[in-house]
Design an enzyme around this catalytic site. Structure first.
Site, PDB file in Angstrom:
ATOM      1  N   TYR A 117     -12.799  14.627 -18.980  1.00 38.31           N
ATOM      2  CA  TYR A 117     -13.275  13.246 -18.817  1.00 38.31           C
ATOM      3  C   TYR A 117     -14.404  13.255 -17.767  1.00 38.31           C
ATOM      4  CZ  TYR A 117     -13.454   8.586 -16.877  1.00 38.31           C
ATOM      5  OH  TYR A 117     -13.911   7.398 -16.391  1.00 38.31           O
ATOM      6  N   LYS A 149      -5.164   2.974 -20.445  1.00 40.76           N
ATOM      7  CA  LYS A 149      -5.307   3.200 -21.890  1.00 40.76           C
ATOM      8  C   LYS A 149      -3.982   2.885 -22.598  1.00 40.76           C
ATOM      9  CE  LYS A 149      -9.063   5.116 -20.170  1.00 40.76           C
ATOM     10  NZ  LYS A 149     -10.126   4.300 -19.687  1.00 40.76           N
ATOM     11  N   ASP A 189      -4.040  16.179 -17.746  1.00 37.30           N
ATOM     12  CA  ASP A 189      -4.299  14.765 -17.998  1.00 37.30           C
ATOM     13  C   ASP A 189      -3.810  14.487 -19.424  1.00 37.30           C
ATOM     14  OD1 ASP A 189      -5.444  12.362 -18.840  1.00 37.30           O
ATOM     15  OD2 ASP A 189      -7.217  12.603 -17.581  1.00 37.30           O
ATOM     16  N   ARG A 238       0.826  -1.227   0.000  1.00 36.67           N
ATOM     17  CA  ARG A 238       0.000   0.000   0.000  1.00 36.67           C
ATOM     18  C   ARG A 238       0.851   1.264   0.000  1.00 36.67           C
ATOM     19  NH1 ARG A 238      -1.547   2.650   4.175  1.00 36.67           N
ATOM     20  NH2 ARG A 238      -1.680   0.867   5.568  1.00 36.67           N
TER      21      ARG A 238
END
Ligand code: PLP
Length: 367
Positions: A78, A175, A150, A24
């Site tokens: 987005y 992506k 982004d 983590r």
């Protein structure tokens, strides 16, 4: 790259909580190798991988802005980012003003004493608009704002925001960076001090990436350049073909001379991406018929993988907007978005041509 599929590691005298080796905390050897590679491909000092693109975006925004702060964000983002800003951020008392990223004169009147950051995307979804990215950087520098971008659609192959002056570059690695459509992941790349602060925030929020997914992302990065360059070339060819087809009324692709910001795109980007969108003369019905007639593309959301994908933003990525909002943004009901895959481009062009002809045949019979 070896995968250290181990949740925790033997204590080695670390003095800070953030240095204990634990998945983590994003600091296993697998994470460290991937961080170095991601920083290098975009020319950043440091990088951090996250459990998804949204984990990178939300954790970064929550690190840069605090309750009472104010953000300037591009008006066509987005959908997940837009929803996060308008719902979660608003609940935390962080206010956002949405800007036209192509109109620098309209930004200054929106500044407030607690404006901290400005947030844009390299190429907008689904219309592939190209914001005035140099003006964004100049504005951020002049007013002491953190500039965030982004860069998912462009990828570091086509555009490297940090070299152009942006402070933080964000990715949905789901992506192009991974490129195999088999994991969900994200990344943030930038100055070391920022990445350390974002990492500590992520350590608390918990959106870390599993080492096996790190390994798969590393595997994907090995072919990033050849994939994206191939997709750039195919998309340009497909865009030109569609533009010349009588059944198509409009094509949105930054590589076309007809694109309103083609010159800007040429000066900023090494390639124009594998993403395009277009409208048919038959409107929404025509688009639906056309998509049903295609055989090669898969009708599915997401982008940047090996398979060509088609979606209608009205029904998928932009379904959350009201019809009026979509109309204002220029997203028609018949708009089709395409993520160009790795198939032979001749096969894609043939398939699209047949589908356009067959869809038009149906129109003729009906009228
Ligand atoms: N940014 C852009 C431009 C996207 O298209 C997406 C997802 O479609 C995201 C961020 C969110 O990424 P993820 O689905 O990996 O959380």
């Amino acid at each position: 790259m070896p995968v250290f599929q181990s949740a925790m590691f033997e204590y080695a005298g670390e003095t800070s909580y953030h240095d204990l080796k634990y998945i983590r905390l994003n600091n296993t050897p697998t994470h460290a190798a991937l961080h170095a590679k991601l920083a290098a491909i975009e020319g950043g000092e440091a990088a951090l991988v996250t459990a998804s693109g949204m984990a990178a975006i939300s954790t970064t925004l929550l690190t840069v802005l605090e309750p009472g702060d104010h953000l300037l964000a591009q008006d066509c983002l987005y959908g997940g980012t837009h929803d996060f800003l308008t719902t979660e951020f608003a609940k935390l008392g962080i206010e956002t003003d949405f800007i036209d990223a192509d109109d620098p004169a309209s930004w200054e009147p929106l500044l407030r004493p607690r404006t901290r950051a400005i947030y844009v995307e390299t190429l907008t979804n689904p219309l592939l608009q190209v914001p005035d990215l140099d003006a964004i950087v100049r504005f951020a520098e002049a007013h002491g704002l953190v500039s965030m971008i982004d860069n998912t659609f462009a990828t570091p192959v086509n555009f490297r925001p940090l070299e152009r002056g942006f402070n933080l570059s964000l990715h949905s690695c789901t992506k192009y960076l991974n490129g195999h459509a088999d994991i969900v992941a994200g990344a943030v790349i930038g100055q070391g001090a920022w990445i350390e602060r974002i990492t500590h925030r992520l350590n608390h929020l918990g959106g870390s990436l599993d080492p096996h997914a790190c390994f798969l992302l590393d595997r994907g990065l090995k072919t990033l350049a050849v994939r994206v360059q191939y997709q750039n070339r195919s998309a340009l060819q497909i865009a030109r073909h569609l533009e010349a087809h009588p059944g198509v009324s409009r094509v949105n692709y930054a590589g076309l001379q007809s694109h309103p910001r083609h010159e800007r795109a040429r000066s900023l980007f090494a390639g124009f991406s594998g993403m395009l969108s277009f409208e048919l003369h038959g409107g929404a019905e025509g688009a639906e018929r056309f998509m049903k007639q295609t055989r090669l593309p898969i009708l599915a959301p997401s982008l940047g993988g090996p398979e060509t994908l088609l979606t209608r933003p009205m029904l998928t990525s932009h379904a959350g907007m009201s019809p009026q909002e979509r109309r204002r943004a220029g997203i028609s009901d018949g708009l089709v978005r395409m993520s160009v895959g790795l198939e032979a481009v001749e096969d894609i062009v043939d398939d699209l041509t047949h589908a356009l002809e067959n869809a038009a045949v149906v129109t003729t019979h009906r009228t």
